[in-house]
Design an enzyme around this catalytic site. Structure first.
Site, short mmCIF file in Angstrom:
data_model
loop_
_atom_site.label_atom_id
_atom_site.label_comp_id
_atom_site.label_asym_id
_atom_site.label_seq_id
_atom_site.Cartn_x
_atom_site.Cartn_y
_atom_site.Cartn_z
N GLU A 1 0.82 -1.22 0.00
CA GLU A 1 0.00 0.00 0.00
C GLU A 1 0.85 1.27 0.00
OE1 GLU A 1 -2.38 -3.15 2.34
OE2 GLU A 1 -0.28 -2.54 2.11
N LEU A 2 1.96 1.25 0.77
CA LEU A 2 2.81 2.45 0.84
C LEU A 2 3.49 2.71 -0.51
CD1 LEU A 2 3.95 4.71 2.65
CD2 LEU A 2 5.91 3.21 3.09
N GLY B 1 19.80 -3.57 -20.36
CA GLY B 1 18.95 -4.72 -20.69
C GLY B 1 17.48 -4.40 -20.77
N GLU C 1 13.26 -7.05 -22.57
CA GLU C 1 12.86 -7.90 -21.44
C GLU C 1 11.39 -7.72 -21.03
OE1 GLU C 1 15.64 -7.69 -18.18
OE2 GLU C 1 17.36 -7.61 -19.52
N GLU D 1 26.93 -9.40 -2.66
CA GLU D 1 25.92 -9.38 -1.60
C GLU D 1 26.18 -10.35 -0.46
OE1 GLU D 1 21.22 -9.86 -1.86
OE2 GLU D 1 22.07 -8.21 -2.97
N HIS E 1 17.88 5.42 -11.29
CA HIS E 1 16.98 5.32 -10.14
C HIS E 1 16.29 6.65 -9.86
CE1 HIS E 1 19.68 1.89 -9.73
NE2 HIS E 1 18.67 1.29 -9.15
#
Length: 750
Positions: A17-18, A427, A479, A600, A690
């Site tokens: 929802e946020l 991509g 893609e 990561e 971004h």
């Protein structure tokens, strides 16, 4: 019964929802008041749930509209002047730092973004300027605490501590940590004083940086900061929360400080138990024992956890059952998963279920409801997987590509005949509502496979034409058939399970739905060949085959806990290798194998890098491409990961070209590549995807010139810093047009 605590909770809402409300706010479709109302309802729902589940230390201020480090920037008033100069309200200043801003108030880029320790979550990097004046802004901290109080819930406010904030900040100027640490500490003192005035009893201070390798200077800084902090906050009980590892370098110093409680991770903290056994634990302090995994989704084995707690009881008098880290890193609830079969679903615990695990463990440890332990034992006795684990038989030939990269470079330059500074993208292209509707209709059986195929090929045809019109040199198919760069591949591999609504926040409004590795991984059939082959048939320019690498598929999935990460990586690597070879047979001569998450799961402590990770992670990537021809060019891509320390290992992946984020990172890594004689051709991102902000041609020209100072023109590619999936069509076209124009202008003078 044992008291129970959590370090944090997911905050985007059970059904995101946020996310949706925030994106509507960005588009001007919702007011600030509407966004605030959605956020408040999410917070209240979570506090009520946690109280009902018996959590004794319920955090507040773990909520965030975008990121908790960004919240800390606001808390400390550490806002760079270019954002203050926009002269917009605080919420829009906040979002400008997160996403950039381009409009009548000004034009600013977003702050840098990096991976949060060893997770797939991204945090906003604070920028500390020499003339920055820090100011205390506790509005949200106070508001959230009072909101909970209105529900008769007394929370433990949660803040990121000064040590972690300073260690993760970037200093733009002559000043460093020691020049500003006491100014920042003064703000923390103001924050704690405000909490005291509200009659707050306990506050959580997060210091995850304590699990990193620390030197004497680090330890002195931490000790000094908290010694001073405690001088002004004696009436407040401070719980130090550490997570993602153990605090071996500073354990004794932490124990001597005046903390009410100390949070220790017993899931990822390899030496946590030995630390308390060998060095003891202060009798007057409370041990917040991280024994419920906050990063994986498998049920807790109560027998093992109880055995661990009984061992801890020998050394600590006061114990609170705690999550190992924030539950931000797992989905909300299993209640949303209506399609998962019960015989599989019973093995999982998402955030809400982990609250239940803490409650059940507390009851069992207190000698109540033994049936809970019996039921849990039965689950682990059953044996989840009937078949034996498949181990791929490999030898050194499977990891070594021939001829050498130096020889391949000459062959490929002649074969492709690309211009100097070839342009490409990473991509994906924007995923419009129409694309998502088509995929949804196909998934729900509303259109046939042939109808779906026709629609996807129309999108591919359009994006190939668009790239040709823009005069990009190496094209992609866009893609459009992919929901996610990992989930899409998992859906075409044996051994995976998938959820419906098990979303996890990656950054801001971006959420991912990690698939679950259930069994052994093998490829079912070719995955990407048909659409890649079709795209290549539409143009004479090379079209990249687009794949996700084995390490990223592993790291962005919820992994099994019954076999090693190494075995899973090699299983996935074998499957992706089959796909690479099929693409090559189909005439695709440039293949990009994304390893966005290569760093990561790199251990946070350097001593463990090679023994526990890099020894197999690099090999898993080499396994995927070791059998291709010299004329097949292998690309890879890496996202927001600092990999300066492992740059030689990345070079050893033996790719031909690597693209990575650099548009917001001051080009630090680019300068370092030159120092270490990096051999792989590189495509540092020339603009930030971004952010919706469109970079100008002039801006990109300036960046390319800086890149040229450290990278030979024969080795430099020009591209955005990541895939374009989340961007709008108009801004994408404008940005790419400026990128190509800037590149052509540079070509004319070199």
């Amino acid at each position: 019964m044992y008291s129970k605590a959590i370090i944090g909770y997911p905050r985007v809402g059970k059904l995101r929802e946020l996310k949706f409300s925030t994106e509507k706010y960005f588009r001007g479709e919702e007011s600030k008041e509407q966004l605030e109302a959605v956020a408040k309802s999410i917070r209240e729902e979570q506090w009520i749930l946690q109280k009902r589940k018996g959590i004794d230390f319920i955090p507040s201020n773990d909520f965030s509209f975008y990121d908790n480090m960004l919240d800390t920037i606001i808390l400390l008033g550490a806002i760079p002047k270019e954002y203050k100069n926009l002269k917009v309200d605080m919420l829009d200043t906040y979002f400008a730092m997160a996403r950039g801003y381009q409009g009548e108030k000004g034009d600013v880029k977003a702050l840098p973004m990096k991976k949060w320790f060893n997770t797939n979550y991204h945090y906003i990097v604070p920028i500390i300027e020499d003339d920055m004046k820090f100011t205390c802004n506790v509005d949200n901290l106070v508001k959230y605490y009072k909101e909970a109080l209105s529900l008769d819930i007394r929370t433990t406010p949660s803040i990121i501590g000064p040590f972690t904030f300073l260690k993760l900040a970037r200093f733009n100027g002559k000043k460093g940590i020691n020049d500003v640490c006491y100014d920042i500490l003064n703000i923390y003192n103001e924050v704690l004083s405000k909490l005291v005035s509200l009659e707050v009893e306990v506050v959580q201070v997060h210091e995850p940086y304590l699990v990193m390798d620390l030197n004497e200077e680090d330890k002195e800084l931490f000790t000094d900061l908290y010694t001073r902090l405690f001088t002004n906050s004696k009436s407040l009980k401070i719980v130090l929360q550490s997570y993602f590892g153990d605090i071996r370098d500073i354990y004794e110093e932490v124990c001597k400080l005046d903390f009410y409680g100390i949070g220790i991770d017993f899931i990822e903290g390899k030496q946590s138990l030995s630390l308390i056994k060998e060095k003891g634990f202060p009798k007057e302090k409370v041990l917040f024992a991280g024994i419920v995994n906050g990063k994986n989704i498998w049920r807790n084995d109560y027998s093992k956890t109880i055995e661990l707690i009984r061992e801890i009881e020998n050394y600590a008098d006061k114990i609170v059952l705690n999550t190992s880290c924030s539950l931000l890193h797992v989905p909300y609830t299993l209640d949303n998963e209506t399609n998962l079969e019960e015989d599989k679903k019973k093995y999982f615990a998402f955030a809400e279920e982990k609250l239940g695990e803490l409650e059940e463990l507390s009851k069992i440890l207190s000698g109540k409801e033994e049936n809970l332990l019996v039921k849990n034992k039965e689950l682990f006795k059953e044996g989840r997987i009937a078949e034996e684990n498949k181990h791929i038989v490999l030898n050194e030939e499977d990891f070594n590509r021939k001829p050498s990269r130096k020889e391949r470079k000459k062959i490929q330059k002649e074969f492709f005949k690309l211009p100097i500074l070839p342009t490409t993208t990473i991509g994906s292209f924007p995923q419009t509502k129409d694309v998502k509707v088509i995929r949804k209709k196909y998934k729900q059986g509303e259109i046939t496979s042939s109808e779906y195929d026709k629609e996807i090929k129309n999108y591919i045809k359009d994006v190939i034409k668009l790239q040709e019109d823009l005069d990009i040199d190496v094209l992609v198919h866009g893609e459009y058939e992919r929901n996610d760069m990992v989930e899409y591949f998992g859906e075409n591999l044996n051994g995976y399970l998938f959820t419906e609504k098990a979303w996890v926040q990656s950054y801001g409004t971006r959420c991912v739905k990690p698939p679950i590795i259930w069994g052994d991984i093998t490829r079912i059939k070719p995955i990407t060949v048909e659409y890649s082959k079709y795209a290549q048939s539409l143009t004479k320019k090379p079209v990249k085959g687009m794949l996700t690498g084995p390490v990223t598929i592993l790291n962005w999935s919820f992994p099994r806990e019954d076999i090693s990460l190494r075995d899973m990586a090699f299983q996935i690597g074998g499957a992706i290798r089959d796909e690479v070879l099929d693409l090559e047979k189909a005439g695709i001569k440039i293949i990009q194998i994304d390893e966005a998450a290569i760093k990561e799961k790199l251990p946070l402590r350097k001593a463990d890098w090679y023994t526990e990770y890099l020894d197999w992670a690099i090999k898993a990537f080499r396994l995927v491409h070791s059998k291709v021809e010299a004329t097949t060019q292998i690309h890879t891509h890496m996202c927001y990961s600092e990999f300066k320390d492992i740059v030689k290992d990345i070079d050893n992946m033996d790719a031909d070209v690597i693209s990575f984020e650099s548009s917001k990172s001051n080009l630090d890594i680019v300068e370092y590549l030159k120092q270490v004689n990096f051999e792989t051709e590189v495509g540092p991102g020339v603009y930030d995807i971004h952010s919706p902000r469109v970079p100008s041609k002039k801006e990109i020209i300036c960046l390319i010139k800086k890149l040229r100072e450290n990278i030979d023109k024969e080795d430099l590619w020009i591209n955005p810093d990541c895939g374009l999936k989340t961007r709008g069509e108009k801004e994408t076209i404008e940005s790419l047009r400026n990128m190509v124009k800037a590149t052509k202008e540079i070509r004319e003078v070199i």
